[in-house]
Design a protein around this motif. Structure first.
Motif, PDB file in Angstrom:
ATOM      1  N   MET A  57      56.840  36.079  48.774  1.00 47.65           N
ATOM      2  CA  MET A  57      55.807  36.108  47.723  1.00 47.65           C
ATOM      3  C   MET A  57      54.599  36.905  48.209  1.00 47.65           C
ATOM      4  N   THR A  58      54.171  37.856  47.396  1.00 42.77           N
ATOM      5  CA  THR A  58      53.061  38.727  47.788  1.00 42.77           C
ATOM      6  C   THR A  58      51.737  37.979  47.736  1.00 42.77           C
ATOM      7  N   GLU A  59      50.852  38.298  48.681  1.00 41.12           N
ATOM      8  CA  GLU A  59      49.513  37.706  48.700  1.00 41.12           C
ATOM      9  C   GLU A  59      48.493  38.762  48.328  1.00 41.12           C
ATOM     10  N   GLY A  60      47.451  38.331  47.617  1.00 37.08           N
ATOM     11  CA  GLY A  60      46.382  39.266  47.256  1.00 37.08           C
ATOM     12  C   GLY A  60      45.037  38.731  47.692  1.00 37.08           C
ATOM     13  N   LEU A  61      44.033  39.602  47.626  1.00 36.28           N
ATOM     14  CA  LEU A  61      42.667  39.186  47.966  1.00 36.28           C
ATOM     15  C   LEU A  61      41.816  39.286  46.709  1.00 36.28           C
ATOM     16  N   ILE A  62      41.370  38.116  46.240  1.00 29.69           N
ATOM     17  CA  ILE A  62      40.562  38.106  45.012  1.00 29.69           C
ATOM     18  C   ILE A  62      39.184  37.526  45.319  1.00 29.69           C
ATOM     19  N   SER A  63      38.262  37.742  44.411  1.00 25.27           N
ATOM     20  CA  SER A  63      36.966  37.094  44.599  1.00 25.27           C
ATOM     21  C   SER A  63      36.866  35.896  43.670  1.00 25.27           C
ATOM     22  N   THR A  64      36.903  36.126  42.358  1.00 22.12           N
ATOM     23  CA  THR A  64      36.765  35.004  41.426  1.00 22.12           C
ATOM     24  C   THR A  64      37.717  35.172  40.236  1.00 22.12           C
ATOM     25  N   ILE A  65      37.847  34.075  39.522  1.00 19.33           N
ATOM     26  CA  ILE A  65      38.544  34.115  38.225  1.00 19.33           C
ATOM     27  C   ILE A  65      37.524  33.675  37.196  1.00 19.33           C
ATOM     28  N   GLN A  66      37.272  34.546  36.246  1.00 17.44           N
ATOM     29  CA  GLN A  66      36.330  34.178  35.197  1.00 17.44           C
ATOM     30  C   GLN A  66      37.113  33.702  33.983  1.00 17.44           C
ATOM     31  N   GLY A  67      36.930  32.437  33.641  1.00 18.92           N
ATOM     32  CA  GLY A  67      37.646  31.876  32.502  1.00 18.92           C
ATOM     33  C   GLY A  67      36.900  32.115  31.201  1.00 18.92           C
ATOM     34  N   TYR A  68      37.609  32.018  30.098  1.00 19.24           N
ATOM     35  CA  TYR A  68      37.032  32.107  28.745  1.00 19.24           C
ATOM     36  C   TYR A  68      36.225  33.386  28.541  1.00 19.24           C
TER      37      TYR A  68
ATOM     38  N   ILE B 171      40.598  35.301  23.901  1.00 21.89           N
ATOM     39  CA  ILE B 171      40.024  34.604  25.062  1.00 21.89           C
ATOM     40  C   ILE B 171      40.893  34.929  26.268  1.00 21.89           C
ATOM     41  N   ARG B 172      40.238  35.304  27.364  1.00 20.98           N
ATOM     42  CA  ARG B 172      40.988  35.781  28.526  1.00 20.98           C
ATOM     43  C   ARG B 172      40.505  35.117  29.805  1.00 20.98           C
ATOM     44  N   SER B 173      41.347  35.163  30.810  1.00 23.28           N
ATOM     45  CA  SER B 173      40.909  34.905  32.181  1.00 23.28           C
ATOM     46  C   SER B 173      40.873  36.263  32.859  1.00 23.28           C
ATOM     47  N   THR B 174      39.760  36.565  33.506  1.00 24.37           N
ATOM     48  CA  THR B 174      39.662  37.831  34.228  1.00 24.37           C
ATOM     49  C   THR B 174      39.681  37.545  35.723  1.00 24.37           C
ATOM     50  N   VAL B 175      40.623  38.194  36.399  1.00 23.68           N
ATOM     51  CA  VAL B 175      40.750  38.036  37.849  1.00 23.68           C
ATOM     52  C   VAL B 175      40.079  39.232  38.510  1.00 23.68           C
ATOM     53  N   PHE B 176      39.123  38.979  39.389  1.00 15.30           N
ATOM     54  CA  PHE B 176      38.425  40.063  40.077  1.00 15.30           C
ATOM     55  C   PHE B 176      39.031  40.258  41.466  1.00 15.30           C
ATOM     56  N   LEU B 177      39.625  41.424  41.668  1.00 13.66           N
ATOM     57  CA  LEU B 177      40.257  41.726  42.956  1.00 13.66           C
ATOM     58  C   LEU B 177      39.300  42.533  43.828  1.00 13.66           C
ATOM     59  N   ILE B 178      39.458  42.376  45.127  1.00 15.01           N
ATOM     60  CA  ILE B 178      38.523  43.013  46.069  1.00 15.01           C
ATOM     61  C   ILE B 178      39.064  44.361  46.555  1.00 15.01           C
ATOM     62  N   GLY B 179      38.142  45.329  46.631  1.00 18.28           N
ATOM     63  CA  GLY B 179      38.472  46.660  47.151  1.00 18.28           C
ATOM     64  C   GLY B 179      38.463  47.692  46.045  1.00 18.28           C
ATOM     65  N   CYS B 180      37.861  48.848  46.328  1.00 16.06           N
ATOM     66  CA  CYS B 180      37.815  49.933  45.346  1.00 16.06           C
ATOM     67  C   CYS B 180      37.764  51.261  46.099  1.00 16.06           C
ATOM     68  N   ASN B 181      38.343  52.302  45.509  1.00 16.53           N
ATOM     69  CA  ASN B 181      38.287  53.611  46.184  1.00 16.53           C
ATOM     70  C   ASN B 181      37.323  54.575  45.495  1.00 16.53           C
ATOM     71  N   LEU B 182      36.455  54.027  44.632  1.00 20.35           N
ATOM     72  CA  LEU B 182      35.328  54.797  44.122  1.00 20.35           C
ATOM     73  C   LEU B 182      34.056  54.210  44.740  1.00 20.35           C
ATOM     74  N   ARG B 183      32.995  54.971  44.687  1.00 18.85           N
ATOM     75  CA  ARG B 183      31.699  54.478  45.176  1.00 18.85           C
ATOM     76  C   ARG B 183      30.645  54.812  44.124  1.00 18.85           C
ATOM     77  N   CYS B 184      30.762  54.187  42.962  1.00 20.51           N
ATOM     78  CA  CYS B 184      29.823  54.485  41.877  1.00 20.51           C
ATOM     79  C   CYS B 184      28.410  54.104  42.310  1.00 20.51           C
ATOM     80  N   ALA B 185      27.491  55.027  42.067  1.00 18.02           N
ATOM     81  CA  ALA B 185      26.109  54.802  42.518  1.00 18.02           C
ATOM     82  C   ALA B 185      25.535  53.540  41.891  1.00 18.02           C
ATOM     83  N   TRP B 186      26.020  53.180  40.693  1.00  9.96           N
ATOM     84  CA  TRP B 186      25.453  52.067  39.942  1.00  9.96           C
ATOM     85  C   TRP B 186      26.276  50.792  40.059  1.00  9.96           C
ATOM     86  N   CYS B 187      27.263  50.774  40.926  1.00  8.69           N
ATOM     87  CA  CYS B 187      28.211  49.649  40.962  1.00  8.69           C
ATOM     88  C   CYS B 187      27.473  48.303  40.976  1.00  8.69           C
ATOM     89  N   SER B 188      27.810  47.447  40.020  1.00  8.22           N
ATOM     90  CA  SER B 188      27.133  46.145  39.962  1.00  8.22           C
ATOM     91  C   SER B 188      27.925  45.067  40.704  1.00  8.22           C
TER      92      SER B 188
END
Ligand code: SF4
Length: 263
Positions: free
Chosen positions: A1-12, A20-37
């Motif tokens: 079973m594969t393992e991942g690295l997540i930060s949070t799950i935002q419900g509702y 209505i959705r659950s949003t899973v936030f995964l860690i790591g990005c290959n862009l460096r947007c100047a405004w990244c929030s």
């Protein structure tokens, strides 16, 4: 079973696709947007964010390793809400396509349970990765941050050639797309480039189900502080009403319906 690295799950969540959705936030990005929030998601690996509450220092750990099975089980607990609202699960980040194997396995398990999945991506990965994920996704939320390559490079640190080609190919393959156009004053609000972005979106045809314009907001500023990082943008940066009006009018002239999110 594969393992991942997540930060949070935002419900509702109601902003990352239909229903209505659950949003899973995964860690790591290959862009460096100047405004990244979300700098805690942009930077690789687990980390601690330190913040000051009434003079007392607190530390918040960011990053949980979780198996595809565990994550799917957790997300399936809200199945009734997804079903009743036409919603589902959205994989976001960071860049979820960088953990493609984990996302594919989790979304495959969710699909088996009848849960619809979407991928929120900046698209800077080999096309084959997105094509492979598309077998489990009912929808892509796809960011187009600039049309001109030099503007894109200046804003995000990378070329947009692969990104534009990827979204075009996804559209040609008949995938449903929500296109997201972030607008940041002084970075990617050049009117000619905005027009070219809209023209490009129009060229994607029927696959585009919705176009969201996302005016810059400064909500992530505090996170930079907590990570001991410098926030590169001015604190009072705001998209003007005039700029939004220009976008509305360009979209109208091109026959494109846009939704402008409140900043
Ligand atoms: S693509 Fe998203 S997560 Fe990555 S740097 Fe840009 S804004 Fe941040």
């Amino acid at each position: 079973m594969t393992e991942g690295l997540i930060s949070t799950i935002q419900g509702y969540s109601t902003k990352d696709g239909p229903g209505i959705r659950s949003t899973v936030f995964l860690i790591g990005c290959n862009l460096r947007c100047a405004w990244c929030s979300n700098p805690e998601l942009m930077l690789e690996g687990e980390k601690d964010m330190v913040f000051d509450l009434n003079g007392v220092k607190h530390s918040e750990h960011v990053g949980t390793r979780i198996s595809a099975n565990q994550l799917a089980e957790q997300l399936a607990r809200d199945k009734i809400f997804y079903e009743e609202s036409g919603g589902g699960v959205t994989f976001s980040g960071g860049e979820p396509a960088l953990q493609a194997e984990f996302v594919k396995e989790t979304s495959g398990l969710l699909n088996e349970m009848g849960i619809s999945c979407a991928l929120d991506t900046a698209g800077n990965v080999p096309y084959e990765v997105l094509e492979d994920l598309s077998t489990e996704m009912d929808l892509f939320l796809f960011d187009i941050k600039a049309y001109d390559e030099s503007i894109h490079k200046r804003c995000t640190g990378v070329s947009n050639q692969r990104i534009l080609s990827n979204v075009k190919r996804l559209a040609e393959q008949g995938n449903s797309l929500i296109i997201r156009l972030v607008v940041v004053p002084g970075y990617n609000d050049d009117r000619d480039d905005l027009k070219n972005r809209l023209l490009f979106v129009k060229s994607l045809g029927e696959s585009v189900k919705r176009v969201d314009v996302l005016p810059y907001h400064s909500l992530g500023t505090g996170k930079y502080q907590r990570l001991g990082l410098h926030y590169p943008l001015a604190s009072d940066l705001k998209v003007t009403e005039e700029c939004l009006e220009d976008i509305r009018s360009m979209a109208e002239d091109l026959g494109i319906t846009i939704h402008i999110e409140s900043a």
